[in-house]
Enzyme design. Structure first.
Site, PDB file in Angstrom:
ATOM      1  N   LYS A 234       0.804  -1.219   0.000  1.00 14.03           N
ATOM      2  CA  LYS A 234       0.000   0.000   0.000  1.00 14.03           C
ATOM      3  C   LYS A 234       0.841   1.276   0.000  1.00 14.03           C
ATOM      4  O   LYS A 234       0.328   2.351  -0.297  1.00 14.03           O
ATOM      5  CB  LYS A 234      -0.956  -0.003   1.187  1.00 14.03           C
ATOM      6  CG  LYS A 234      -2.024  -1.062   1.077  1.00 14.03           C
ATOM      7  CD  LYS A 234      -3.154  -0.806   2.056  1.00 14.03           C
ATOM      8  CE  LYS A 234      -4.301  -1.765   1.842  1.00 14.03           C
ATOM      9  NZ  LYS A 234      -4.008  -3.101   2.402  1.00 14.03           N
TER      10      LYS A 234
HETATM   11  C1  LIG Z   1      -4.753  -4.223   1.920  1.00 17.18           C
HETATM   12  C2  LIG Z   1      -4.037  -5.519   1.871  1.00 17.18           C
HETATM   13  C3  LIG Z   1      -4.482  -6.573   1.065  1.00 17.18           C
HETATM   14  C4  LIG Z   1      -5.758  -6.478   0.262  1.00 17.18           C
HETATM   15  O1  LIG Z   1      -5.670  -5.567  -0.792  1.00 17.18           O
HETATM   16  P1  LIG Z   1      -7.021  -5.043  -1.493  1.00 17.18           P
HETATM   17  O2  LIG Z   1      -6.575  -4.085  -2.518  1.00 17.18           O
HETATM   18  O3  LIG Z   1      -7.833  -4.413  -0.398  1.00 17.18           O
HETATM   19  O4  LIG Z   1      -7.710  -6.243  -2.046  1.00 17.18           O
HETATM   20  C5  LIG Z   1      -3.719  -7.722   1.004  1.00 17.18           C
HETATM   21  N1  LIG Z   1      -2.600  -7.871   1.744  1.00 17.18           N
HETATM   22  C6  LIG Z   1      -2.142  -6.884   2.527  1.00 17.18           C
HETATM   23  C7  LIG Z   1      -0.922  -7.113   3.319  1.00 17.18           C
HETATM   24  C8  LIG Z   1      -2.836  -5.675   2.628  1.00 17.18           C
HETATM   25  O5  LIG Z   1      -2.391  -4.719   3.408  1.00 17.18           O
END
Ligand SMILES: *Cc1c(COP(=O)(O)O)cnc(C)c1O
Length: 434
Positions: free
Chosen positions: A107
């Site tokens: 993210k």
């Molecule tokens: C947010 C997150 C996900 C999921 O991603 P999305 O885009 O919400 O489907 C998967 N793994 C980790 C470690 C995350 O932080």
């Protein structure tokens, strides 16, 4: 390039407005008016391009003339400022390590891109903006870090009490300055509902200028396409078949970005939505019905989502053709027991440590490959195992060392305001914070 509101197609805005507003009327998500195609030469030539050039080609049509070229290049170089290696685990499975950024999760990429775009759009304005975000764990840290000390921007983060890991909590509660952390007595869905209510509250919106930083924001969602291209660039060096791409999914922003890149011409054999016990999407593929659920708490807590926001974007991309969705995407649901078993097996067989989210993806791809043994693919490694030490240690019996880059962080003091899952409490906080 313009974007229309999926709930009200009359509302059409440019990238700047979509970024500042976050979402449209009636809480609708913005969606690009056209799906710009990659040039075939571009795809076959990836290996001869720098990561920066690839990212720029990927993003330029979406940004249009709202950001000058040189500025966009600068934003991109700050966004992709760390390694994104594609590592081979065995003959059929690779992992794209997206967790070498500042908060050790994928993210970081979307959050950084968005914060830099927003800062650019707000430069020389005397309006103060409040970014309001709900997190199931990783978004909070990435957004806090991406927006830390950003001029003219306050960040308010809502997270479910006791449902995020120690490192995650430190990352989102210890920065201070323009970052406020609200600890909510409730689930991630409760947090997300509070945020949605705030966006439609008249009083709050006349006093504050609110925007979102969840993956519903196009400036967070779209740059996630970049690393699918970077993965392909590395994939093509070793493999000649198109990859099966397996994405650990919660709110479905990440996989939806990959699918968008695929619709633009990124070669991919197939996609897999890897879910934990929150299995709305795998159920949809079985039944063609969307039954949103109450969130189930699991070891892969950043994927504990009972009502994935980006689902509507996937449907739009496939023009609501169920059969087309089903042909292109498989969905698996992996429980905690299987997640732990996978972490354990992958460690003992390949000496590779998976975090629980990435383990859900590994188990899903493995399952798919038992049905299609002549295919190969990669999983998206979305978080560093140190963010989830308890399950990882339980499964492998080894202690995951905290990297030096986090030593400072864990000594810092947590500062939060605790609220109930009650909109009045959030309203009071927002109206009185400054
Ligand atoms: C947010 C997150 C996900 C999921 O991603 P999305 O885009 O919400 O489907 C998967 N793994 C980790 C470690 C995350 O932080």
């Amino acid at each position: 390039m313009n974007y229309y509101n999926l709930k009200n197609k009359e509302e059409v805005v440019d990238f700047k407005t979509a970024t500042i507003k976050g979402q449209g009327k009636e809480k609708g998500l913005f969606f690009p008016e056209i799906v710009p195609q990659f040039n075939e030469d571009f795809i076959s030539n990836l290996q001869h391009l720098t990561d920066g050039e690839i990212a720029f080609q990927c993003m330029k049509d979406f940004v249009g003339d709202t950001i000058p070229e040189e500025e966009l290049k600068e934003i991109i170089s700050e966004t992709i400022s760390f390694d994104i290696p594609l590592k081979k685990i065995n003959d059929q499975i690779y992992v794209l390590e997206l967790f070498h950024g500042p908060t050790l999760a994928f993210k970081d990429i979307g959050a950084k891109f968005m914060s830099r775009c927003l800062s650019y759009f707000l430069k020389n304005k005397n309006k103060k903006v409040t970014v309001l975000v709900a997190t199931s764990g990783d978004t909070g840290g990435a957004v806090a870090n991406g927006f830390y000390k950003a001029q003219g921007i306050d960040v308010v983060i809502l997270y479910p009490k006791n449902r995020v890991s120690f490192v995650q909590e430190k990352q989102l509660t210890t920065l201070g300055e323009n970052i406020y952390a609200l600890e909510v007595n409730g689930s991630f869905d409760d947090c997300q509902n509070l945020v949605k209510q705030a966006f439609s509250d008249e009083e709050i919106n006349t006093q504050l200028f609110l925007t979102s930083a969840n993956s519903i924001n196009v400036a967070r969602w779209l740059p996630q396409q970049i690393y699918y291209l970077l993965a392909l660039k590395q994939w093509q060096k070793n493999e000649n078949k198109n990859p099966v791409i397996c994405v650990p999914s919660g709110n479905f922003g990440n996989i939806c970005a990959g699918l968008l890149a695929h619709f633009r011409g990124l070669p991919a054999e197939h996609f897999i939505a890897a879910c934990n016990e929150n299995d709305v999407f795998p159920n949809y593929l079985k039944t063609q019905k969307i039954n949103t659920q109450k969130t189930v708490a699991t070891l892969s807590n950043a994927m504990d989502v009972g009502n994935p926001s980006n689902f509507v974007r996937i449907l739009e991309l496939f023009e609501n053709q169920f059969d087309a969705v089903k042909d292109k995407i498989s969905g698996y649901s992996v429980d905690d027991e299987k997640t732990l078993e996978t972490i354990k097996n992958v460690y003992s067989k390949y000496n590779y440590i998976l975090d629980p989210h990435t383990a859900v993806a590994f188990a899903s791809l493995e399952k798919y490959l038992t049905e299609y043994p002549d295919k190969k693919g990669f999983i998206l490694g979305t978080a560093h195992p140190v963010k989830f030490p308890d399950p990882v240690e339980k499964a492998t019996q080894i202690t995951v060392e905290i990297p030096d880059s986090l030593q400072d962080l864990i000594k810092r003091e947590k500062k939060t305001v605790e609220i109930n899952s009650d909109f009045e409490e959030l309203r009071r906080f927002l109206l009185n914070k400054n």
